[in-house]
Design an enzyme around this catalytic site. Structure first.
Site, PDB file in Angstrom:
ATOM      1  N   CYS A  68      54.196  30.008  51.269  1.00 40.15           N
ATOM      2  CA  CYS A  68      54.556  28.677  50.776  1.00 40.15           C
ATOM      3  C   CYS A  68      54.194  27.515  51.692  1.00 40.15           C
ATOM      4  O   CYS A  68      53.594  26.544  51.237  1.00 40.15           O
ATOM      5  CB  CYS A  68      56.034  28.627  50.394  1.00 40.15           C
ATOM      6  N   HIS A 124      59.716  22.220  53.449  1.00 42.42           N
ATOM      7  CA  HIS A 124      59.134  23.360  54.147  1.00 42.42           C
ATOM      8  C   HIS A 124      57.816  23.043  54.843  1.00 42.42           C
ATOM      9  O   HIS A 124      56.915  23.895  54.932  1.00 42.42           O
ATOM     10  CB  HIS A 124      58.951  24.551  53.188  1.00 42.42           C
TER      11      HIS A 124
END
Length: 488
Positions: A68, A124
């Site tokens: 990710c 993130h």
């Protein structure tokens, strides 16, 4: 085809000459697999996603990174993560790492060109210092969490992580996160001034583990026996409901007809947690197709041709320049890897892209795959391809190549290529063999030589992974139990 191309050129020129810029909604579903939506798998209930995909343009040869943080880096910068040192695993909460601050992000470009910019969900991309966080990198507002995954209700991941802009938002622990993001989407659309174009980055945590969803959604899947698969399917349907609410709010506001909706996963489905990529090989954390070739589409009235598929090669790095062109913005960012696919998608003509670098990672533990490149129809893999090697049907529980290893990214196992793993060499013809069953490496030496030359050329721009050890200054106990920027 000529008529469609003229329509595309006319649409782009009208934007460039000052016509209304399109609103852009960029939706990311976390860990969504190739076989995890209704338009690829009728067992999954996702009518809103299916409607947008089928009445838009489905991206059939579309790639992201195997994990990710690298994919989100590619979305936001238009640069391959292996060139930024962000190709190894993901950004950890306790690492002094973020996307390099000298790289302009997509929301910064859009904001400079009159867009109102808003983000909800999972960041993130690093948060050790405030300058790394969303509202310092182009977003007018942020509602979500900085880390890579957390409890969908309590917002805990060894510490609390939920923010409204820069403020800790304890109210975030009061509801299911997907509901909260849908509420915020509606709030932003209702309050938006249509004199300015809108950019909204909706980075759902679903369908990322932990496997949590309101019971009404699991009740929709009584026939699924595998518990993780049941929960994941239900989590897809929860996201689909949120997207349905978005569509309704855009129509009620009167801006739906000038809104481009983009939908993508950030990597393949995680087979250990119910994700599925069948019939593609592998899954999240591998550079086989199941970890990197994902579902994606565009939807919007401004598309010159609607319905069907775009089968040109496309990568996550292409979104930055593609969105810029769709918005009539001159993209002057230097040294990007992305290529605008806007005209090709509208004309269904040949894509500019002929190559995709899946990953380059020569760190000691490349669990997510060491090196792979696609050129035309051929794909070369050299080194360990990642944790998930097989073809996984959705109704079975699997033991993975590392046995019962739990991938705790904060406590990684000590493994070495050559001792714990075999070193692999694969060559596939993806046109004839999209499921990667037939290794041609020993049969086509001339193709291998050509591909190895391409891989060597990519290595010349390789930056070693920026993957430092945990810094104790990051400990949320230093900040009242909250993950907090400002320690690096």
């Amino acid at each position: 085809m000529a008529t469609a191309l003229l329509m595309t050129v006319a649409a782009v020129l009208s934007v460039a000459l000052g016509a209304e810029k399109p609103n852009v909604i960029f939706i990311v579903a976390d860990d969504l697999g190739w076989n995890d939506v209704g338009y690829t798998n009728p067992d999954v209930i996702s009518p809103n996603i299916d409607f947008l995909a089928k009445s838009g343009v489905i991206l059939d040869q579309y790639y992201v990174q195997p994990l990710c943080s690298p994919s989100r880096t590619a979305f936001m910068t238009g640069v391959y993560p292996y060139r930024l040192g962000l190709q190894h695993l993901v950004v950890m909460n306790n690492q002094d790492v973020c996307v390099p601050l000298d790289r302009k992000m997509l929301p910064q470009l859009l904001k400079e060109n009159g867009y109102s910019t808003h983000m909800m969900g999972k960041w993130h991309l690093g948060f050790c210092k405030w300058e790394c966080t969303p509202t310092y990198r182009g977003f007018d507002s942020f509602y979500g969490f900085y880390s890579g995954g957390e409890d969908h209700y309590s917002k805990e991941v060894n510490g609390f992580d939920f923010r409204n802009n820069t403020e800790v938002c304890r109210d975030g622990a009061k509801n299911y996160s997907t509901y909260q993001y849908a509420d915020r989407m509606e709030q932003i659309v209702r309050g938006h001034d249509p004199k300015n174009p809108l950019f909204m980055y909706m980075a759902f945590q679903n369908v990322h583990m932990p496997m949590q969803v309101p019971e009404k959604y699991t009740a929709m899947y009584p026939h699924i026996q595998n518990e993780n698969r049941k929960y994941l399917s239900a989590m897809v349907t929860a996201v689909d409901d949120a997207i349905g609410r978005l569509i309704t709010s855009l129509k009620q506001k009167g801006i739906y007809n000038n809104t481009l909706i983009i939908f993508t996963s950030d990597n393949g489905g995680w087979t250990s947690y119910g994700g599925n990529n069948y019939p593609l090989r592998g899954g999240k954390i591998s550079i086989f197709e199941g970890g990197t070739r994902v579902v994606g589409f565009l939807h919007g009235p401004m598309l010159a041709r609607k319905g069907g598929k775009f089968d040109g090669l496309m990568h996550a790095v292409d979104w930055f320049p593609t969105i810029a062109e769709a918005a009539g913005i001159q993209n002057k960012e230097p040294d990007q890897d992305g290529m605008s696919q806007w005209s090709a998608i509208n004309s269904r003509g040949p894509a500019l892209r002929q190559e995709v670098v899946y990953n380059l990672d020569y760190h000691s533990l490349p669990l997510q795959g060491q090196a792979a490149i696609r050129v035309g129809d051929y794909k070369l893999i050299e080194g360990f391809p990642g944790m998930y090697e097989g073809w996984y049907k959705p109704d079975t529980v699997y033991k993975e190549p590392l046995g019962n290893l739990t991938l705790d990214l904060n406590n990684l196992p000590k493994l070495n290529i050559g001792e714990d793993f075999h070193v692999f060499k694969y060559l596939f013809n993806l046109k004839d063999d999209p499921t990667e069953h037939n290794n041609l490496y020993d049969k086509l030496p001339d193709v291998v030589k050509m591909m190895e030359g391409k891989l060597e050329a990519a290595k010349k721009r390789y930056v070693a992974p920026n993957f430092p050890s945990a810094d104790p200054k990051s400990n949320p106990q230093n900040y009242g139990g909250v993950w907090t920027p400002g320690w690096c």
